[in-house]
Design an enzyme around this catalytic site. Structure first.
Site, PDB file in Angstrom:
ATOM      1  CG  HIS A  42      -4.653   2.320  -0.217  1.00 14.08           C
ATOM      2  ND1 HIS A  42      -4.629   1.549   0.918  1.00 14.08           N
ATOM      3  CD2 HIS A  42      -4.151   3.531   0.145  1.00 14.08           C
ATOM      4  CE1 HIS A  42      -4.152   2.242   1.927  1.00 14.08           C
ATOM      5  NE2 HIS A  42      -3.850   3.458   1.490  1.00 14.08           N
ATOM      6  CD  GLU A  90      -2.786  -6.486   6.816  1.00 20.67           C
ATOM      7  OE1 GLU A  90      -1.877  -6.063   7.544  1.00 20.67           O
ATOM      8  OE2 GLU A  90      -3.737  -5.773   6.433  1.00 20.67           O
ATOM      9  CG  ASN A 142      -2.090  -0.961   1.070  1.00 24.72           C
ATOM     10  OD1 ASN A 142      -2.533  -1.239  -0.038  1.00 24.72           O
ATOM     11  ND2 ASN A 142      -2.584  -1.485   2.182  1.00 24.72           N
TER      12      ASN A 142
END
Length: 234
Positions: A119, A149, A114
């Site tokens: 993103h 995640e 990210n």
């Protein structure tokens, strides 16, 4: 019809009902229908209106339920669905006297994707990773995305040893491919209940501690309570 069938089948069912209404109306007293058309028009209009209303309502209900149980990014089951399934397995384990295993997986250094690539790349990586996890499991073994995640797998009837084997299969499936164009790895923590009962919160806490052990001992590996980290693949 709208509660059970597709829109196409609902339309076929409605058309078939209309044909029956016309057949009965003209077959019983055609002169009465011709002299007073609302005898058929009124019930047919009512049926069409009810069908349209119920179909829209049912589609809205189905969409709401799906959104309540599915993660919109990966189309995996979400934390809400996990809570319901865990409660079912707690009851099932008490009745059947079988263990239940919990696998907790977390993407290693996901924040770097990210931060370095944006993103959008992170979302693409999560979608590809979700596909890899699903393909590595049997059709009836479900994986849940619990946020960010982190992923959870519930394995009813599985011992800790069997769950470690499944987790290692998941780890290898992710490590062997680039997800969203970026190489990623995952660490996994595994724990299982005793045969006499299943307390999800307690077993999850054990698996989460094992996950922390896997992270602190080098990542890209599987750990279970009281065990050393399983050697990671080359």
């Amino acid at each position: 019809l709208s509660a059970r069938f597709s829109l196409r089948r609902v339309a076929i069912g409605l058309a078939f009902t209309m044909i029956l209404v016309l057949a009965v109306g003209f077959g019983v007293d055609a002169r009465a229908v011709i002299d007073n058309p609302p005898l058929l028009i009124a019930p047919m209009t009512l049926m069409v209106s009810i069908t349209m209303f119920q179909t829209v309502l049912m589609r809205s209900d189905v969409k709401y339920r799906a959104e309540a149980k599915l993660d919109p990014l990966t189309q995996m089951l979400n934390r809400n669905a996990l809570g319901h399934r865990a409660a079912e397995l707690e009851h099932q384990a008490t009745v059947l006297g079988e263990p239940v295993a919990v696998i907790v997986g977390d993407v290693d250094r996901f924040k770097r994707i990210n931060d370095d690539h944006g993103h959008a790349d992170g979302d693409a990586a999560l979608r590809a990773l979700a596909d890899a996890l699903r393909n590595a499991l049997r059709a009836f073994d479900l994986v849940y995305r619990t946020g960010g995640e982190e992923f959870v797998v519930l394995l009813p009837g599985a011992s800790e040893g069997h769950a470690v084997e499944v987790a290692e299969k998941l780890r290898a499936a992710v490590a062997g491919r680039a997800c969203g164009g970026h190489p990623v790895t995952m660490s996994f923590g595994v724990a299982a209940s005793e045969a006499h009962g299943f307390d999800y919160n307690a077993v999850f806490a054990q698996a989460d501690r094992a996950l922390y052990q896997a992270k602190s001992s080098g990542r890209d590996r599987v750990c279970s309570p009281g065990s050393r980290a399983h050697a990671r693949a080359a």
